[in-house]
Write a protein that holds these residues in place. Structure first.
Motif, mmCIF file in Angstrom:
data_model
loop_
_atom_site.group_PDB
_atom_site.id
_atom_site.type_symbol
_atom_site.label_atom_id
_atom_site.label_comp_id
_atom_site.label_asym_id
_atom_site.label_seq_id
_atom_site.Cartn_x
_atom_site.Cartn_y
_atom_site.Cartn_z
ATOM 1 N N VAL A 158 0.669 36.595 14.284
ATOM 2 C CA VAL A 158 1.765 37.536 14.466
ATOM 3 C C VAL A 158 1.361 38.548 15.528
ATOM 4 N N ASP A 159 2.351 39.143 16.170
ATOM 5 C CA ASP A 159 2.103 40.140 17.203
ATOM 6 C C ASP A 159 2.112 41.541 16.601
ATOM 7 N N TYR A 160 1.295 42.400 17.161
ATOM 8 C CA TYR A 160 1.320 43.828 16.884
ATOM 9 C C TYR A 160 1.412 44.477 18.255
ATOM 10 N N ILE A 161 2.614 44.846 18.657
ATOM 11 C CA ILE A 161 2.895 45.276 20.023
ATOM 12 C C ILE A 161 2.591 46.758 20.188
ATOM 13 N N LEU A 162 1.823 47.077 21.225
ATOM 14 C CA LEU A 162 1.431 48.455 21.496
ATOM 15 C C LEU A 162 2.153 49.051 22.697
ATOM 16 N N VAL A 163 2.499 48.206 23.667
ATOM 17 C CA VAL A 163 3.233 48.635 24.846
ATOM 18 C C VAL A 163 4.292 47.577 25.127
ATOM 19 N N GLU A 164 5.537 48.016 25.344
ATOM 20 C CA GLU A 164 6.603 47.089 25.695
ATOM 21 C C GLU A 164 7.484 47.746 26.740
ATOM 22 N N ASN A 165 7.758 47.008 27.822
ATOM 23 C CA ASN A 165 8.565 47.527 28.937
ATOM 24 C C ASN A 165 8.040 48.865 29.425
ATOM 25 N N GLN A 166 6.738 48.972 29.498
ATOM 26 C CA GLN A 166 6.024 50.161 29.963
ATOM 27 C C GLN A 166 6.275 51.385 29.094
ATOM 28 N N ASN A 167 6.584 51.153 27.821
ATOM 29 C CA ASN A 167 6.749 52.234 26.863
ATOM 30 C C ASN A 167 5.770 52.031 25.709
ATOM 31 N N ALA A 168 5.170 53.120 25.237
ATOM 32 C CA ALA A 168 4.288 53.040 24.073
ATOM 33 C C ALA A 168 5.135 52.754 22.846
ATOM 34 N N VAL A 169 4.704 51.804 22.041
ATOM 35 C CA VAL A 169 5.420 51.478 20.802
ATOM 36 C C VAL A 169 4.768 52.301 19.687
ATOM 37 N N GLU A 170 5.586 53.120 19.026
ATOM 38 C CA GLU A 170 5.074 53.988 17.977
ATOM 39 C C GLU A 170 5.535 53.570 16.595
ATOM 40 N N GLU A 171 6.625 52.795 16.524
ATOM 41 C CA GLU A 171 7.098 52.278 15.248
ATOM 42 C C GLU A 171 6.941 50.769 15.296
ATOM 43 N N HIS A 172 6.341 50.234 14.253
ATOM 44 C CA HIS A 172 6.035 48.809 14.246
ATOM 45 C C HIS A 172 6.802 48.093 13.151
#
Length: 176
Positions: A158-172
Motif C-alpha cells: 500500500v502507498d503512504y503518500i507524503l507529497v502529491e502534485n508538489q503539495n505536502a500531504v498532511e491527512e492520510h
C-alpha cells in the motif's frame, strides 16, 4: 562519485530541463502541452501491485518498450477499465537509464526492463484480471511476445503518500 554528490547535481539538471514545465519533447505537440496539476483521488486506501520483468531474449530494449507501450497496452487497456483498475502504469527502464546510477556509493541497481503497476480497490479486482476470459485468451498469450516470463517478480503493498502534485500531504487515508 559518491551518491550524495551525484544526487546534489540532479536538482541543477532538473531545473534546467523543467524550467518551463512543459511536456516532454516526445509529446506530439510540446508547445501546446503545458503541465497542469490535476485533482487526484488518494491511492493510499488501495492495493498497489507491481510486476517486475525483463524483455524476451533476443529483443532489443527499443523493441520491448515500443511493443509494450503500444501493442500490448492497446490489448490490455479495455480490460483494465472494464474491471475497475484505478490506475495501470508501465515503468520502462533501459540499460542506459540504469547506467546513470552506476556510480560509487549507489546500491546495486535492479536489472529489470520494466514494471507494470496496478492500483486496485481490493484484491478481488486483481484476481479478476487473472481469470478474465479476455486476459486468458488474448492478453496472457501476448505477454510471451515481449516478456521473459521466467524473470517475473511481484510485490504487493500500500502507498503512504507524503507529497502529491508538489503539495505536502498532511491527512492520510491509511494508518500503520
Amino acid at each position: 562519485m559518491k551518491l550524495s554528490t551525484f544526487l546534489a547535481t540532479l536538482p541543477l539538471a532538473a531545473a534546467h530541463s523543467q524550467s518551463r514545465r512543459r511536456c516532454s519533447k516526445h509529446h506530439p505537440d510540446p508547445e501546446k502541452c503545458i503541465f497542469q496539476p490535476v485533482c487526484t483521488v488518494t491511492t493510499e486506501e488501495m492495493f498497489h501491485i507491481k510486476q517486475y520483468y525483463n524483455r524476451k531474449p533476443g529483443m532489443t530494449p527499443e523493441e520491448f518498450n515500443r511493443y509494450w507501450a503500444y501493442e500490448h497496452a492497446a490489448r490490455s487497456r479495455p480490460m483494465h477499465l472494464r474491471l475497475g483498475v484505478f490506475r495501470y502504469s508501465q515503468y520502462h527502464s533501459t540499460p542506459e537509464y540504469r547506467d546513470l546510477l552506476r556510480v560509487d556509493g549507489v546500491p546495486p541497481i535492479l536489472e529489470f526492463d520494466g514494471a507494470a503497476e496496478y492500483w486496485v480497490p481490493d484484491l478481488e479486482t486483481f484476481a479478476a484480471m487473472g481469470s478474465d476470459p479476455e486476459y486468458l485468451n488474448n492478453i496472457q498469450p501476448d505477454e510471451a511476445n515481449f516478456i521473459d516470463l521466467d524473470s517475473l517478480r511481484i510485490i504487493i503493498g500500500v502507498d503512504y503518500i507524503l507529497v502529491e502534485n508538489q503539495n505536502a500531504v498532511e491527512e492520510h487515508g491509511r494508518t500503520f
